[in-house]
Design an enzyme around this catalytic site. Structure first.
Site, mmCIF file in Angstrom:
data_model
loop_
_atom_site.group_PDB
_atom_site.id
_atom_site.type_symbol
_atom_site.label_atom_id
_atom_site.label_comp_id
_atom_site.label_asym_id
_atom_site.label_seq_id
_atom_site.Cartn_x
_atom_site.Cartn_y
_atom_site.Cartn_z
ATOM 1 N N GLU A 1 0.859 -1.182 0.000
ATOM 2 C CA GLU A 1 0.000 0.000 0.000
ATOM 3 C C GLU A 1 0.897 1.234 0.000
ATOM 4 O OE1 GLU A 1 -3.490 1.782 2.962
ATOM 5 O OE2 GLU A 1 -1.848 0.606 3.805
ATOM 6 N N LYS B 1 -9.690 0.730 -1.637
ATOM 7 C CA LYS B 1 -9.807 0.234 -0.265
ATOM 8 C C LYS B 1 -11.192 0.495 0.306
ATOM 9 C CE LYS B 1 -7.249 0.832 4.116
ATOM 10 N NZ LYS B 1 -6.146 1.650 4.692
ATOM 11 N N CYS C 1 -4.513 -3.316 3.699
ATOM 12 C CA CYS C 1 -4.197 -2.916 5.069
ATOM 13 C C CYS C 1 -5.352 -3.125 6.056
ATOM 14 C CB CYS C 1 -3.703 -1.469 5.080
ATOM 15 S SG CYS C 1 -2.701 -1.067 6.549
#
Length: 265
Positions: free
Chosen positions: A40, A106, A142
């Site tokens: 990321e 995300k 993440c």
């Protein structure tokens, strides 16, 4: 399928970071990898205004990733920032390579541990999988790691491998949580999990001490569908190649049929 976990420390210089990505992909190709996973925020580290950094998916940074993917024949997954419609940015994974051109924004934003990613980042709403050499791969980023339903959605879509680029924040217990959660998500979905983090800016720093922004702690890992750690890195920048056997996910799913045995959805 051989994959490469490419652990790097991003700076605020996008051109410098692109060069590092390209170097990692070339090294991955030399090692026989068919999929190279970067962290990321490979485009630029957190802790700086993201609006001026963001570029569209047809911009020069993404094109630079496509160039090395075309050159090497390796599918590349790398974290970047793209403009969002409301003036914020999207925290985006670019996936590009032979027969692959996709992106994932995300879904779960890092509004935790004193941070508010949603102030500057717009959430995605789409589960994304890609096919690499006939192997279906799910994409996550993440903080998504804390939400098992996304990894099960990957499996429901046919994925046997989930990749998780990350820039995991330092702080009390955070490394232990990372190591626990990557193994738990593999067990939840009976899938391989390749978790690739930003390396620590200072590999000798205490990971228990929080930083002003989630700039990474390293400890990327490949987890088997039975939850065992197959390979792992330390805190420093490094490249690791390992083999993923899709048939092993099938065998584990027959033995421990948690996906079939679900009663709540």
């Amino acid at each position: 399928m051989r994959i490469a976990l490419c652990q790097m420390t991003s700076s605020t210089d996008t051109k410098e970071n692109l060069a590092a990505v390209q170097d990692h992909v070339r090294r991955a190709a030399e090692a026989g990898a068919r999929l190279a996973v970067l962290p990321e925020a490979a485009m630029s580290r957190f802790g700086v205004p993201l609006g001026p950094v963001a570029e569209p998916l047809d911009g020069p940074w993404a094109d630079g990733v496509r160039t090395v993917a075309d050159e090497t024949g390796v599918t590349v997954i790398a974290g970047m920032f793209t403009p969002a419609a409301d003036g914020r940015v999207a925290n985006t994974l670019l996936a590009t390579g032979p027969g692959v051109e996709e992106s994932y924004d995300k879904i779960h934003l890092y509004d935790a541990f004193g941070f508010r990613e949603s102030d500057t980042v717009a959430a995605g709403d789409r589960v994304v999988t890609i096919d690499v050499d006939g192997v279906r791969v799910g994409l996550a980023t993440c903080y998504d790691l804390r939400f098992p339903e996304l990894f099960r959605a990957h499996a429901d879509a046919g994925a046997v491998l989930s990749v998780l680029p990350a820039s995991w924040g330092a702080g009390p217990g955070k490394r232990e949580q990372w190591e626990l959660l990557v193994r738990a998500r593999a067990l939840d979905a009976t899938s391989w999990v390749a978790a690739v983090g930003q390396s620590a800016p200072d590999p000798d720093a205490d990971p228990e001490q929080p930083t002003k922004a989630p700039t990474g702690i390293g400890h990327s890992a490949l987890i088997g569908p039975d939850g065992t750690v197959r390979a792992r890195l330390g805190a420093a920048p490094e490249l690791l190649t390992a083999d993923v056997d899709p048939a092993e996910a099938d065998r584990v799913r027959r033995a421990v049929a948690v996906l079939d045995n679900r009663r709540l959805s």
